[in-house]
Design a protein around this motif. Structure first.
Motif, PDB file in Angstrom:
ATOM      1  N   ILE A  81       0.701  -0.191   1.641  1.00  0.00           N
ATOM      2  CA  ILE A  81       1.246  -0.828   2.930  1.00  0.00           C
ATOM      3  C   ILE A  81       2.763  -1.293   2.792  1.00  0.00           C
ATOM      4  N   TYR A 112       0.110  -8.181   5.978  1.00  0.00           N
ATOM      5  CA  TYR A 112      -0.550  -7.012   5.947  1.00  0.00           C
ATOM      6  C   TYR A 112      -1.582  -6.899   5.021  1.00  0.00           C
ATOM      7  N   LEU A 166       2.656 -10.111  11.735  1.00  0.00           N
ATOM      8  CA  LEU A 166       3.130  -9.393  10.697  1.00  0.00           C
ATOM      9  C   LEU A 166       4.505  -9.928   9.976  1.00  0.00           C
TER      10      LEU A 166
END
Ligand code: ADP
Ligand code: F6P
Length: 489
Positions: free
Chosen positions: A104, A151, A173
């Motif tokens: 990610i 994340y 986020l």
């Protein structure tokens, strides 16, 4: 300070993040829980205290289960409960280093070629998110509000629902959200996007991140309706309403400004300046991460020294690097690359009495960090991509003398707020542009610096981190899908 009531929060606030805002240290007398220094905890603590809240997370290196007594003591003093989740060595490797930081992190920062799409990581990521969800379910009630950060934990809300726990959940986020052509490379793109839609509110750092998320949503859920600040997603027989907002995070401005204004700090900054013989100090402060663009910055500095010989013996670049994610291969290679470059550039330009680059590889105390901020003439904040970049904001808040200048990457979230305010914006991939910006920053007149820095500081002061908490919680509890306050960019 009031916390919670104004937002319509009825139960408690349950904050969930990969890291707790504390560190755990093994001392001869047993485990010790020590407060961390982050801005997030400063902003959330009043709300958590007033609402009798809870913060769930890990400390990163194990030992949490053995430290229950020190955690209980710490929680009592802090006025809210810290609830540690302990990860096994394998979970740390596959969930934290693996899925979070080898998949990610690079993908969301647009470094798709650095991704290691290992299926084992995905399975472990889900297991750890399930574990967090079980801890949330067992320690919260239906009227509590669950605010998940970042994340590492995108699936917690989905697993809460799967486990039959009805909770209102919000997600923020802290890193960028990529454009569809990048996000769609993720083998688990549908699952990740659907997991995010399990929250009633999803928040991003910038309008560009929000727009990217919506574009990905439109590709993967063609029937999603998006309007204003909300969206309705029809997934099979179900219909979900999700608020999608933009909340640029701030820092604890007052804490930095106050520390920087103290006489002791002025003396410490003066000592640093004297040690550098009153040369122009260029400062870089970064976690050792490839997203921060440190090698690119060093090459730009080399170009500046080559193309503008008048800068030689006049400027010193102080590069502070904080050790980070040392278990991940890409990070170890980067350290070697930076050290090689520093040695090469110093070898090329050093003359008796002047070394162009001073490299510090360690954690600094808040006091030392602010002393460097205050002592420097130019901050070089040139990430290739960054969710926000708090160093840029901390530099401005600490620059009480208003004599500093900021060279800022256009790919840092902070650029959205700072572009019209006097930061010198650069494309960090453009070596010559950065080199010229370094030269320009060194030559700005005193009044020009003051005017620019004053505007930047005003922005940082007005959009501080407690306002950020308020705006997120206000959005979570506003009555209509579309009626939360417009953001200031
Ligand atoms: P990231 O979250 O990617 O690390 P940010 O710039 O947003 O990047 O935040 C970095 C944080 O780390 C800042 O709050 C900064 O004060 C802190 N920090 C940076 N360098 C040091 C250092 N050498 N010692 C201690 N803290 C540091
Ligand atoms: O800014 C993103 C982030 O992952 C934060 O959540 C974290 O505090 C910071 O970077 C440092 O990373 P890590 O927690 O992996 O050391």
């Amino acid at each position: 300070e009031e916390g919670g009531e104004a937002h319509g929060l009825r139960g408690r606030l349950v904050v969930v993040s990969n890291r707790l805002p504390v560190t755990l240290a093994r001392k001869p007398s047993g485990w010790e829980v020590q407060a961390g220094a982050g801005g997030l905890v400063t902003a959330l603590a009043p709300v958590l205290r007033d609402r009798g809240g809870l913060w769930i997370g890990s400390c990163g290196q194990g030992g949490e289960a053995e430290a229950s007594a020190p955690f209980a003591r710490f929680s009592k003093e802090a006025g809210y409960r810290l609830l540690p989740v302990e990860l096994t060595g394998e979970e740390h490797r596959d969930y934290y280093e693996g899925f979070s930081n080898e998949i990610i992190w690079p993908l969301f920062h647009d470094f798709q070629s650095r991704c290691n799409f290992e299926p084992r990581y995905w399975n472990c990521y889900q297991e750890v998110n399930r574990k967090f969800a079980r801890t949330v379910a067992a320690n919260s009630r239906e009227d509590d509000y669950v605010w998940v950060h970042d994340y590492h934990l995108m699936h917690v809300a989905g697993f809460l629902r799967e486990q039959g726990a009805r909770r209102s959940c919000g997600f923020f986020l802290h890193i960028p959200f990529p454009a569809p052509d990048i996000f769609l490379k993720l083998p688990w793109r549908r699952q990740v996007l659907s997991a995010l839609l399990e929250h009633q509110l999803v928040g991003f750092q910038t309008l560009a991140d929000r727009r990217n998320f919506i574009r990905c949503l439109q590709v993967l859920h063609p029937r999603a309706e998006v309007w204003g600040r909300g969206c309705v997603v029809t997934a099979g027989v179900e219909e979900k309403s999700v608020r999608i907002g933009c909340f640029p995070i701030g820092i604890d401005y007052a804490a930095f400004a106050k520390l920087a204004a103290s006489p002791a700090m002025a003396a410490q900054a003066r000592a640093i300046r004297q040690a550098y013989r009153d040369r122009t100090i260029l400062l870089g402060v970064d976690r050792l991460d490839y997203s921060k663009g440190v090698p690119q910055r060093l090459r730009a500095l080399r170009s500046a020294l080559a193309r503008h010989p008048e800068l030689r013996e006049r400027v010193c670049h102080v590069q502070v690097l904080v050790p980070s994610r040392e278990g991940v291969g890409e990070y170890q290679e980067l350290k070697n690359e930076i050290e090689r470059l520093v040695t090469q550039i110093n070898g090329e330009f050093t003359v008796p009495g002047w070394v162009p680059i001073h490299h510090l590889y360690r954690n600094l105390s808040r006091q030392e960090l602010v002393a460097y901020y205050l002592a420097s003439d130019v901050a070089l904040v040139t990430p290739l991509r960054d969710g926000m970049n708090l160093v840029a904001k901390e530099y401005c808040a600490s620059n009480v003398t208003e004599t500093g200048a900021l060279v800022l990457s256009e790919f840092a979230g902070a650029a959205a707020q700072f572009q019209r305010l006097g930061a010198l914006l650069v494309n960090p991939y453009d070596t010559e542009e950065v080199a010229d910006a370094i030269k320009t920053a060194c030559c700005l007149s005193r009044p020009d610096r003051r005017m620019r820095m004053h505007k930047l500081r005003e922005n940082v002061r007005r959009s501080n981190v407690s306002g950020w908490v308020d705006s997120f919680l206000d959005a979570a509890f506003s009555r209509h899908l579309d009626d939360f306050a417009p953001i200031e960019t």
